[in-house]
Scaffold this motif. Structure first.
Motif, PDB file in Angstrom:
ATOM      1  N   PRO A  91      10.072  -0.516  -2.024  1.00  0.00           N
ATOM      2  CA  PRO A  91       8.960  -1.394  -2.397  1.00  0.00           C
ATOM      3  C   PRO A  91       8.709  -2.457  -1.333  1.00  0.00           C
ATOM      4  CG  PRO A  91      10.884  -1.781  -3.801  1.00  0.00           C
ATOM      5  CD  PRO A  91      11.234  -0.644  -2.919  1.00  0.00           C
ATOM      6  N   ILE A  92       7.438  -2.661  -1.015  1.00  0.00           N
ATOM      7  CA  ILE A  92       7.039  -3.660  -0.022  1.00  0.00           C
ATOM      8  C   ILE A  92       6.214  -4.717  -0.739  1.00  0.00           C
ATOM      9  CG2 ILE A  92       5.764  -4.045   2.112  1.00  0.00           C
ATOM     10  CD1 ILE A  92       8.167  -2.180   2.434  1.00  0.00           C
ATOM     11  N   GLY A  93       6.489  -5.975  -0.474  1.00  0.00           N
ATOM     12  CA  GLY A  93       5.778  -7.059  -1.150  1.00  0.00           C
ATOM     13  C   GLY A  93       4.364  -7.232  -0.627  1.00  0.00           C
ATOM     14  N   TYR A  94       3.475  -7.626  -1.525  1.00  0.00           N
ATOM     15  CA  TYR A  94       2.087  -7.913  -1.162  1.00  0.00           C
ATOM     16  C   TYR A  94       2.053  -9.116  -0.215  1.00  0.00           C
ATOM     17  CZ  TYR A  94      -2.782  -9.344  -1.863  1.00  0.00           C
ATOM     18  OH  TYR A  94      -4.075  -9.710  -1.684  1.00  0.00           O
ATOM     19  N   SER A 139      -0.199  -2.891  -1.596  1.00  0.00           N
ATOM     20  CA  SER A 139       1.119  -2.293  -1.652  1.00  0.00           C
ATOM     21  C   SER A 139       1.212  -1.420  -2.891  1.00  0.00           C
ATOM     22  CB  SER A 139       2.166  -3.410  -1.721  1.00  0.00           C
ATOM     23  OG  SER A 139       3.425  -2.847  -1.992  1.00  0.00           O
ATOM     24  N   SER A 140       1.468  -0.139  -2.689  1.00  0.00           N
ATOM     25  CA  SER A 140       1.637   0.762  -3.825  1.00  0.00           C
ATOM     26  C   SER A 140       2.962   1.478  -3.683  1.00  0.00           C
ATOM     27  CB  SER A 140       0.544   1.823  -3.857  1.00  0.00           C
ATOM     28  OG  SER A 140      -0.708   1.226  -3.792  1.00  0.00           O
ATOM     29  N   GLN A 141       3.336   2.145  -4.754  1.00  0.00           N
ATOM     30  CA  GLN A 141       4.548   2.940  -4.727  1.00  0.00           C
ATOM     31  C   GLN A 141       4.367   4.024  -3.662  1.00  0.00           C
ATOM     32  OE1 GLN A 141       7.512   1.987  -6.186  1.00  0.00           O
ATOM     33  NE2 GLN A 141       6.876   2.497  -8.260  1.00  0.00           N
ATOM     34  N   SER A 156       1.482  -0.833  -7.986  1.00  0.00           N
ATOM     35  CA  SER A 156       0.800  -1.291  -6.785  1.00  0.00           C
ATOM     36  C   SER A 156       0.301  -2.718  -6.986  1.00  0.00           C
ATOM     37  CB  SER A 156      -0.382  -0.375  -6.450  1.00  0.00           C
ATOM     38  OG  SER A 156      -1.445  -0.637  -7.329  1.00  0.00           O
ATOM     39  N   VAL A 157       0.061  -3.405  -5.856  1.00  0.00           N
ATOM     40  CA  VAL A 157      -0.422  -4.778  -5.894  1.00  0.00           C
ATOM     41  C   VAL A 157      -1.589  -4.895  -4.931  1.00  0.00           C
ATOM     42  CG1 VAL A 157       0.189  -7.207  -5.605  1.00  0.00           C
ATOM     43  CG2 VAL A 157       1.973  -5.546  -6.167  1.00  0.00           C
ATOM     44  N   SER A 158      -2.698  -5.440  -5.391  1.00  0.00           N
ATOM     45  CA  SER A 158      -3.819  -5.720  -4.503  1.00  0.00           C
ATOM     46  C   SER A 158      -4.455  -7.014  -4.967  1.00  0.00           C
ATOM     47  CB  SER A 158      -4.808  -4.557  -4.544  1.00  0.00           C
ATOM     48  OG  SER A 158      -6.025  -4.950  -3.967  1.00  0.00           O
ATOM     49  N   GLY A 159      -4.151  -8.108  -4.279  1.00  0.00           N
ATOM     50  CA  GLY A 159      -4.680  -9.403  -4.708  1.00  0.00           C
ATOM     51  C   GLY A 159      -4.255  -9.683  -6.133  1.00  0.00           C
ATOM     52  N   GLY A 186       6.096  -6.977  -5.152  1.00  0.00           N
ATOM     53  CA  GLY A 186       6.028  -5.604  -4.662  1.00  0.00           C
ATOM     54  C   GLY A 186       6.274  -4.571  -5.741  1.00  0.00           C
ATOM     55  N   PRO A 187       5.977  -3.311  -5.441  1.00  0.00           N
ATOM     56  CA  PRO A 187       6.214  -2.233  -6.387  1.00  0.00           C
ATOM     57  C   PRO A 187       7.691  -2.181  -6.787  1.00  0.00           C
ATOM     58  CG  PRO A 187       4.967  -1.438  -4.505  1.00  0.00           C
ATOM     59  CD  PRO A 187       5.406  -2.822  -4.181  1.00  0.00           C
TER      60      PRO A 187
END
Lengths: 472, 585
Positions: free
Chosen positions: A22-25, A46-48, B15-18, B65-66
């Motif tokens: 996992p990578i942080g936003y 950042s997604s899986q 997932s993260v977007s904003g 993060g994910p």
């Protein structure tokens, strides 16, 4: 820290990478090209299993064989008081050949919103020495007051004039206790020539010693421009709220910043808002502009003067429009005044300072300030309106009253606004000049000024002089 | 938010977007509140698709993060209702900003939660029921003195089944302690919760017949708003939306004011926080803050919380309405709220409607404004919520979707005009474009309570202004002196209407609040100048001489004449005008 060589796509400023952790936003990324060049970027999504990265320094040279390192932290600005006097590039690396920066702290550049409950309302008058600003659109400490300009107008000269002349009269009287003043200058996509002008002026006036300069020039990567103002503001906040400086932040040119935002938005195939700018541009700009102000219990302050060039001189264009909705007023430069040789070519009518009313008046500037400025506005607006009419019917067809307003509008531009970039007027001089002009009118016409103030300040013989001149 | 709720399920970030986060393996329902990531950021479920749940997060998502956990509370977004909301300032999800400052300093950190009302504080509960009384949902069981101005009524929750009171307490209690117990076993506390997106129930909505007196001449005089009415103030930047909203918040004769700063400037909210405790309420003389609840989600605070702040505000408003109060709610600005919807919508990759706004923009706007009204409450009392929404159209262009969709719903339209603002004509409300559909239903009130020819005199002013607008077009072509004398005189009268009556100085100690009686008196002063002047003109006096009399410009100073002097002053001016004009023929 893991290294990946799993780039799947490169598109404009964006790089897509497959990952297995996992990578942080918003995390910072280093990309090393096969040539050994290291570029920095930031995680946009950042997604899986995969991330999208925005690369600051341009994507040329990046291929599927480049390696990607995730640094596990968001972008930070190394800050220290020693930054004063330094020149940095748009990502915060020194370019003045000076020593390395030894940071006191490394601060997240995104910054956090100031709790409105912790803010202190700005009401300390800053004397810029420019009548069109001091008299009509007063700047106060902690305000964000942009200059709306157009291509080819001397906005840089005005910004420099303000940086050079700005002072707080009360403190000068108090002496000694002079809290320190610093300038943070953030250049985004300006030409090398413009940059030189700024630097020369800074050096000549000795202002560089108390300045921190961030330079992203026109040929530097556009994406870096989204980082530059955040670096600059993080430094400004540090100096203001940790080190008690009164910081003036000049950001130029915000239009280039917004273009960079649009470029990234387009590369990500986002649904565009007005004129192709991203729908979140308001929020994004607010996150910059709102980083101005004062905080209760802290000495320093951040005052912002962003400069933007309005495409086509159109103030309804999304960039000036959204800016105007966030900032506390605007100083409007005008092309006609510029070609008439009025310097600074500030059109006071569409200009505005929202914080003016609380920063002026008795004890702050002078008791007559508010009324004088109101009356000057009203009179100039009326004169300006009559000019259209004169073009059609000629001066003879107008009444004596109307003619007086026309004369006033001319004198207002020639005497009040046009002062040159080298003149600094005190607030008393500015207001006295205002009275001299207002005294062209009979007292009964001055309906915005308190009667007592008219008695005190009205210049008795001005009207008769005017009449005598007219009679000649 | 009091978030002691049990966690019903746990999932994982995908997932993260904003501000938009998706999660998998989360059993959730629409609008459930969830905690996102290791730091426990508050969010709300906005979409469910198969195993994937989409969440809007009310806090900054940098570094999330994910793989990090997502916890579901199984509850929708609610507000805490109870004594202590007045004299408070909240963020968009009802976290008190003063408490946040104590906990995390001057900058807003994330992951900190705080209840909307103080759970420790003890209030002096005065019961209004006795053992053996039957109570139903919405009934008043007691009261506490919340502030110097407002008696806070403790209500049976709106979804209660009611019952017979078996025990009643009296004395000091915290909001969580039971003060009344019913035979059904239900325990009633001073504290209630209510989901923000659901309207609180009432018996019926009635037609409003009372004005919300604003103390602003152009509003009361030409475009009045009713208690329970809706109004929109659109205008380009710098035209005075916020000043007008703040004047209303200060001087409108509402019992309770909820002021929502939605996506606007931090310093503006600070100004309100600093000013309101010091300014007196013109009705009671108590500090304004004693009747005010502030909600501040400034433009740089998280965008999802901007979307929710409007709902938080109106739910608090409805709660006071249930007590039988007249509530005025100001939302500054609804455009920022719409933009927050747009931003979230585009992150969800929804099909955009006009100008990128989501297709449900119109529906959301009308749902919001429909929560305004004059209501009969469950407990039989009457209360109202008036909603005044500022709109910030891009480029000042009223044809954009937010303005247009708002105009289809609201019944009062105060159009701000940048030309007027540039001339420093404030409030810069354009009298040609603005309207109020409440005018006719409010006239009886004004005629009964202020003066019996209220509507006729208003019509006279409107006619003069209309005529001026027509004449101005000719003047633009030929100049004023080419007009016949009577028309020149009309222009002069119109100028007084504009300068002495329509303009009002929001910063002047006296002028900022003008009672309706004074609004009427100033206009009658101008009207008698009109009548006398036209008589003089008929008698052959040249228009130049009429306009040169020095009594008439005194009309311009009436606005700043104190409330106990203006009547005399108007009479004196009228007399002087009459004398000076009669000398001319």
């Amino acid at each position: 820290m893991k290294e990946y060589q799993t780039i799947t796509e490169v598109s404009g400023p964006l790089v897509y990478v497959e990952t297995d952790e996992p990578i942080g936003y918003d995390e910072i990324v280093e990309i090393e090209t096969p040539d050994g060049e290291v570029k920095r970027g930031q995680v946009l999504e950042s997604s899986q299993g995969f991330v999208a990265i925005q690369v600051f320094e341009g994507t040329e040279g990046i291929g599927q064989d480049a390696s990607v390192r995730f640094l596990g932290e968001t972008l930070k600005m190394p800050v220290t008081e020693d930054l004063l006097g330094r020149v940095l590039d748009g990502s915060g690396n020194p370019i003045d050949g000076g020593p390395d920066i030894v940071p006191d702290e490394r601060l997240d550049i995104v910054g956090e919103a100031i709790n409105p409950h912790a803010r202190e309302y700005p009401e300390e008058f800053i004397q810029t020495g420019v009548s069109a600003i001091d008299g009509m659109n007063t700047l106060v400490r902690g305000q964000k007051l942009p200059i709306f300009s157009g291509s080819g107008l001397p906005h840089s000269d005005l910004a420099l004039q303000i940086a050079r002349q700005a002072s707080v009269p009360e403190e000068e009287e108090a002496e000694g206790e002079d809290s320190e003043f610093a300038v943070v200058f953030g250049a985004m996509g300006i030409t090398a020539e413009e940059a030189n002008e700024f630097m020369e002026d800074f050096e000549r006036t000795g202002a560089l010693e108390r300045s921190v300069v961030f330079m992203n020039l026109a040929d530097d990567p556009a994406v870096e421009r989204t980082v530059t103002p955040r670096m600059a503001l993080t430094t400004a906040e540090y100096l203001a709220f940790e080190k008690d400086y009164h910081v003036l932040v000049i950001l130029t040119d915000m239009t280039n910043y917004c273009e960079a935002l649009r470029e990234i938005g387009a590369a990500r195939e986002e649904v565009p808002g007005r004129r192709g700018y991203p729908g979140y541009m308001y929020t994004d700009l607010a996150q910059l502009y709102e980083r101005a102000g004062r905080i209760e219990g802290r000495e320093g302050s951040v005052t912002q003067i962003p400069i933007l060039t309005m495409p086509g001189d159109d103030d309804t264009h999304p960039i000036p429009d959204l800016t105007g909705y966030i900032t506390e007023g605007q100083i409007m430069m005008n092309r006609d005044l510029n070609s008439q040789g009025v310097t600074p070519p500030v059109n006071v009518l569409p200009s505005l300072s929202r914080l003016m009313d609380d920063g002026i008046g008795e004890g702050l500037t002078r008791d007559d300030h508010g009324d004088v400025s109101d009356q000057l506005y009203a009179a100039y607006a009326e004169g300006e309106e009559l000019r259209d009419l004169v073009n059609i019917v000629g001066r003879e067809a107008l009444s004596e009253r109307d003619n007086r307003y026309l004369d006033f509008a001319d004198r207002f531009e020639e005497e009040f606004v046009d002062q040159g970039f080298r003149t600094s007027r005190s607030i008393d001089e500015t207001l006295d000049l205002g009275w001299e002009l207002l005294s062209m009118f009979p007292k009964a016409e001055l309906n915005r000024v308190d009667e007592d103030l008219i008695e005190e300040y009205y210049v008795e013989d001005a009207a008769s002089e005017e009449e005598a001149a007219a009679a000649d | 938010m009091s978030q002691a709720e049990a966690i019903t399920d746990t999932g994982e970030i995908e997932s993260v977007s904003g501000p938009v986060v998706t999660a998998t393996d989360l059993d959730a329902q629409m609008n459930d509140v969830v905690y996102v990531g290791d730091e426990g950021l508050m969010g709300e479920v906005i979409e469910i698709e198969g195993d994937i749940t989409t969440i809007q997060v009310y806090e900054e998502t940098s570094g999330i993060g994910p793989g990090e956990p997502v916890e579901n509370t199984g509850e929708p977004l609610t507000v805490d209702l109870g004594p202590g909301m007045l004299d408070s300032i909240y963020d968009g999800v009802q976290r008190p900003l003063d408490v946040l400052e104590d906990e995390m300093g001057a900058f807003l950190d994330r992951g900190v939660d705080a209840p909307g009302i103080d759970l420790e504080k003890e209030w002096e509960f005065e019961p209004a029921v006795e053992e053996g009384d039957e109570v139903e949902a919405g009934d008043v069981v007691g009261s506490v003195d919340e502030t110097v101005s407002i008696e806070h009524k403790v209500l049976v929750p709106p979804n209660s089944e009611g019952g017979e009171v078996v025990s009643v307490e009296s004395g000091s209690f915290t909001v969580e302690e039971t003060v009344v117990e019913l035979d059904t076993g239900e325990e009633i506390q001073m504290h209630q919760e209510w989901p923000v997106r659901r309207q609180r129930p009432t018996v019926e909505k009635q037609t409003p017949t009372e004005p919300l007196v604003s103390g602003q001449r152009i509003l009361d005089g030409l475009f009045p708003l009713a208690k329970g009415g809706t109004a929109a103030i659109p205008g380009p930047f710098g035209s005075g939306k916020t000043v007008t909203q703040q004047s209303l918040a200060k001087f409108a004769d509402a019992d309770i004011v909820v002021y929502i700063g939605c996506g606007e400037r931090g310093n503006e909210m600070t100004e309100v926080i600093e000013d309101f405790p010091e300014l007196p309420d013109p009705q009671t003389g108590n500090p304004l803050m004693a009747r005010t609840c502030l909600i501040a989600n400034t433009s740089n605070m998280p965008v999802a919380a901007r979307e929710s702040c409007i709902y938080t505000g109106i739910t608090i408003g409805e709660y006071y309405r249930d007590m039988g109060y007249d509530v005025a709610l100001m939302a500054d600005s609804t455009s920022r709220w719409a933009e927050a919807m747009r931003e979230i919508s585009s992150r969800l990759e929804e099909m955009p409607g006009e100008e990128g706004y989501p297709a449900y923009l119109a529906a959301r706007l009308s749902q919001f404004y429909e929560r305004a009204g004059y209501f009969e409450n469950q407990n039989g009392s009457e209360g109202s919520i008036s909603v005044i929404g500022a709109v910030s159209p891009p480029g000042g262009d009223f044809s954009e979707p937010v303005t247009q969709n708002t105009l289809r719903i609201v019944k009062t339209f105060w159009a701000l005009d940048s030309d007027l603002a540039e001339r420093r004509h404030f409030p810069a409300i354009n009298w040609d474009e603005s309207y109020s559909l409440y005018k006719d239903q409010l006239d009886p009130y004004f005629e009964e309570n202020v003066v019996d020819d209220w509507s006729e005199q208003r019509q006279w002013a409107v006619d003069i202004l209309d005529e001026e607008a027509e004449l101005e077009e000719i003047v633009q072509l030929v100049g004023k002196d080419a007009l016949p004398e009577d028309q020149q005189l009309t222009l002069e009268v119109a100028r007084y209407i504009r300068e002495a009556w329509l303009q009002q100085n929001a910063l002047h100690d006296v002028d900022r609040y003008c009672p309706p009686e004074k609004t009427y008196a100033i206009l009658s002063g101008i009207k008698s100048f009109h009548d006398e002047a036209f008589e003089a003109l008929d008698a052959g006096v040249p228009v130049d001489e009429i306009t040169a009399i020095d009594a008439a410009p005194r009309l311009n100073r009436l606005g700043t004449t104190p409330d106990d002097e203006y009547e005399e002053e108007v009479e004196e001016i009228e007399q002087q005008i009459s004398e000076q004009l009669r000398e001319l023929y």
